[in-house]
Motif scaffolding. Structure first.
Motif, PDB file in Angstrom:
ATOM      1  N   GLY A 164      62.337 125.415  -9.758  1.00 51.64           N
ATOM      2  CA  GLY A 164      62.124 125.915  -8.575  1.00 51.64           C
ATOM      3  C   GLY A 164      61.204 127.106  -8.461  1.00 51.64           C
ATOM      4  O   GLY A 164      59.964 126.990  -8.888  1.00 51.64           O
ATOM      5  N   HIS A 206      62.530 134.822   0.564  1.00 49.78           N
ATOM      6  CA  HIS A 206      63.080 133.772   1.402  1.00 49.78           C
ATOM      7  C   HIS A 206      63.335 134.412   2.614  1.00 49.78           C
ATOM      8  O   HIS A 206      64.616 134.017   3.148  1.00 49.78           O
ATOM      9  CB  HIS A 206      64.205 132.979   0.677  1.00 49.78           C
ATOM     10  CG  HIS A 206      63.361 131.756   0.037  1.00 49.78           C
ATOM     11  ND1 HIS A 206      62.889 131.665  -1.067  1.00 49.78           N
ATOM     12  CD2 HIS A 206      63.263 130.422   0.416  1.00 49.78           C
ATOM     13  CE1 HIS A 206      62.457 130.346  -1.651  1.00 49.78           C
ATOM     14  NE2 HIS A 206      62.909 129.768  -0.726  1.00 49.78           N
ATOM     15  N   ASP A 252      65.004 128.788  -4.217  1.00 46.82           N
ATOM     16  CA  ASP A 252      64.567 127.487  -4.707  1.00 46.82           C
ATOM     17  C   ASP A 252      65.269 126.940  -6.102  1.00 46.82           C
ATOM     18  O   ASP A 252      65.651 125.802  -6.249  1.00 46.82           O
ATOM     19  CB  ASP A 252      63.118 127.436  -4.487  1.00 46.82           C
ATOM     20  CG  ASP A 252      62.473 127.425  -3.454  1.00 46.82           C
ATOM     21  OD1 ASP A 252      63.225 127.223  -2.336  1.00 46.82           O
ATOM     22  OD2 ASP A 252      61.144 127.701  -3.246  1.00 46.82           O
ATOM     23  N   SER A 274      53.781 130.430  -6.732  1.00 50.55           N
ATOM     24  CA  SER A 274      54.283 131.232  -5.563  1.00 50.55           C
ATOM     25  C   SER A 274      53.179 132.316  -5.207  1.00 50.55           C
ATOM     26  O   SER A 274      53.648 133.154  -4.523  1.00 50.55           O
ATOM     27  CB  SER A 274      55.754 131.693  -5.538  1.00 50.55           C
ATOM     28  OG  SER A 274      56.667 130.673  -5.781  1.00 50.55           O
ATOM     29  N   ALA A 313      62.577 122.277  -5.987  1.00 50.97           N
ATOM     30  CA  ALA A 313      63.129 122.869  -4.543  1.00 50.97           C
ATOM     31  C   ALA A 313      61.777 123.585  -4.235  1.00 50.97           C
ATOM     32  O   ALA A 313      62.239 124.254  -3.172  1.00 50.97           O
ATOM     33  CB  ALA A 313      64.261 123.355  -4.889  1.00 50.97           C
ATOM     34  N   HIS A 314      60.930 123.533  -4.502  1.00 49.23           N
ATOM     35  CA  HIS A 314      59.580 124.599  -4.240  1.00 49.23           C
ATOM     36  C   HIS A 314      58.233 123.634  -3.871  1.00 49.23           C
ATOM     37  O   HIS A 314      57.674 123.173  -4.908  1.00 49.23           O
ATOM     38  CB  HIS A 314      59.238 125.525  -5.059  1.00 49.23           C
ATOM     39  CG  HIS A 314      58.349 126.374  -4.837  1.00 49.23           C
ATOM     40  ND1 HIS A 314      58.133 126.957  -3.654  1.00 49.23           N
ATOM     41  CD2 HIS A 314      57.151 126.787  -5.557  1.00 49.23           C
ATOM     42  CE1 HIS A 314      57.016 127.846  -3.620  1.00 49.23           C
ATOM     43  NE2 HIS A 314      56.496 127.652  -4.698  1.00 49.23           N
ATOM     44  N   HIS A 361      59.986 126.975   5.354  1.00 49.71           N
ATOM     45  CA  HIS A 361      60.449 127.810   4.454  1.00 49.71           C
ATOM     46  C   HIS A 361      61.462 128.900   4.789  1.00 49.71           C
ATOM     47  O   HIS A 361      61.434 129.457   5.918  1.00 49.71           O
ATOM     48  CB  HIS A 361      59.132 128.540   3.866  1.00 49.71           C
ATOM     49  CG  HIS A 361      59.543 129.592   2.999  1.00 49.71           C
ATOM     50  ND1 HIS A 361      59.565 129.414   1.656  1.00 49.71           N
ATOM     51  CD2 HIS A 361      59.572 131.010   3.037  1.00 49.71           C
ATOM     52  CE1 HIS A 361      59.858 130.414   0.811  1.00 49.71           C
ATOM     53  NE2 HIS A 361      59.767 131.378   1.674  1.00 49.71           N
ATOM     54  N   GLU A 410      67.351 125.439   4.156  1.00 46.83           N
ATOM     55  CA  GLU A 410      67.415 126.184   3.000  1.00 46.83           C
ATOM     56  C   GLU A 410      68.649 127.028   3.070  1.00 46.83           C
ATOM     57  O   GLU A 410      69.320 127.236   2.162  1.00 46.83           O
ATOM     58  CB  GLU A 410      66.288 126.878   2.469  1.00 46.83           C
ATOM     59  CG  GLU A 410      65.099 125.893   1.939  1.00 46.83           C
ATOM     60  CD  GLU A 410      63.870 126.565   1.455  1.00 46.83           C
ATOM     61  OE1 GLU A 410      63.494 126.175   0.336  1.00 46.83           O
ATOM     62  OE2 GLU A 410      63.747 127.662   1.822  1.00 46.83           O
TER      63      GLU A 410
END
Ligand SMILES: [Zn+2]
Length: 263
Positions: free
Chosen positions: A26, A31, A40, A68, A109-110, A155, A160
């Motif tokens: 993740g 977020h 994530d 990220s 999950a990212h 995002h 999510e």
């Protein structure tokens, strides 16, 4: 079975019998004002552990920090750079093969990890070390995502948000859902962030002031449960598919022969 909970003598029969492991991957990144930075990795771990539980395959500890840098302007976002991430993931898989494992699913999950996990999988496949593939949860259930949300948001959106409501509801700031929607970008379409066909942005902040996209007020724990169930089911099928394959069928094909096809 969760590797981190087992004592080594109790893993021997698994390694004798099976050759698959699930590796949750993740991120730890912003977020939006309403979701935790762990969104994530909480989703990846939730899905991987549930699928491992249902199928009996092995789940490794979660990789909680990914690629990220595009969220770096927001407080708390953590990241590693792509070369280090790739090297770390490749080494981790390569070393797991010493226990007899030869196939792996990156339960991801990212979005920012996708291309790097694919590259790691390609390297391991190329030298026939292992078969490792990337699986992104929401891409396994596109119809359901579309059915549940008018604007799912790539995002920090309702997709999510619903998943975290289901998995770790106590971490969702439900009183900030409106604020999340009104301070971000609700409608992320095909032309968003593009000029004459070129993608023009690098950072999330270029498109959204508070870091999120989509309409968060559309999220409910019930929708989260539906997403979770549907994605888990897909992942369980993928586990069985990959586990049943002959290893040689997962490895690169030999060079095509000199003869033209169709002869
Ligand atoms: Zn996310």
């Amino acid at each position: 079975m969760y590797l981190g909970d087992e004592a080594w003598p109790d893993l021997e029969t698994y390694f004798d019998r099976e050759s698959l492991a699930l590796i949750p991957v993740g991120s730890t990144e912003q977020h939006g004002p309403h979701l935790p930075e762990g969104t994530d990795h909480l989703i990846a771990e939730g899905l991987a552990r549930e699928a491992a539980e249902r199928t009996g395959y092995l789940c490794t500890p979660t990789i909680t920090v990914g690629v990220s840098p595009h969220h770096r302007q927001f407080h708390g976002t953590m990241w590693v750079d792509p070369p280090e991430f790739r090297a770390y993931m490749e080494s981790l898989v390569r070393n797991l093969t010493s226990h007899g494992l030869d196939r792996f699913i990156f339960v991801n999950a990212h979005g920012g990890n996708v291309q790097h996990l694919r590259e790691v999988g390609r390297r391991l496949h190329g030298d026939e070390t292992a078969y490792a593939i990337e699986w992104m949860w929401d891409e396994s259930i596109p119809e359901l995502v579309e059915e549940l949300f008018s604007v799912p948001g790539p995002h920090g959106g309702p997709k999510e948000t619903a998943m975290i409501m289901h998995l770790a509801g106590e971490l969702v700031h439900e009183d900030r859902l409106r604020e999340a929607r009104d301070g971000g970008l609700v409608d992320w379409g095909r032309e968003s962030g593009r000029q004459f066909g070129a993608r023009t942005f690098y950072d999330a902040i270029d498109n959204t002031e508070n870091g999120v996209l989509g309409d968060q007020t559309d999220a409910t724990p019930e929708k989260g449960e539906q997403l979770f169930e549907a994605a888990t089911e897909q992942l369980c099928h993928l586990c069985d598919w990959i586990a049943e394959k002959e290893y040689s069928d997962l490895m690169p094909r030999t060079h095509i022969s000199g003869r033209a096809s169709g002869e």
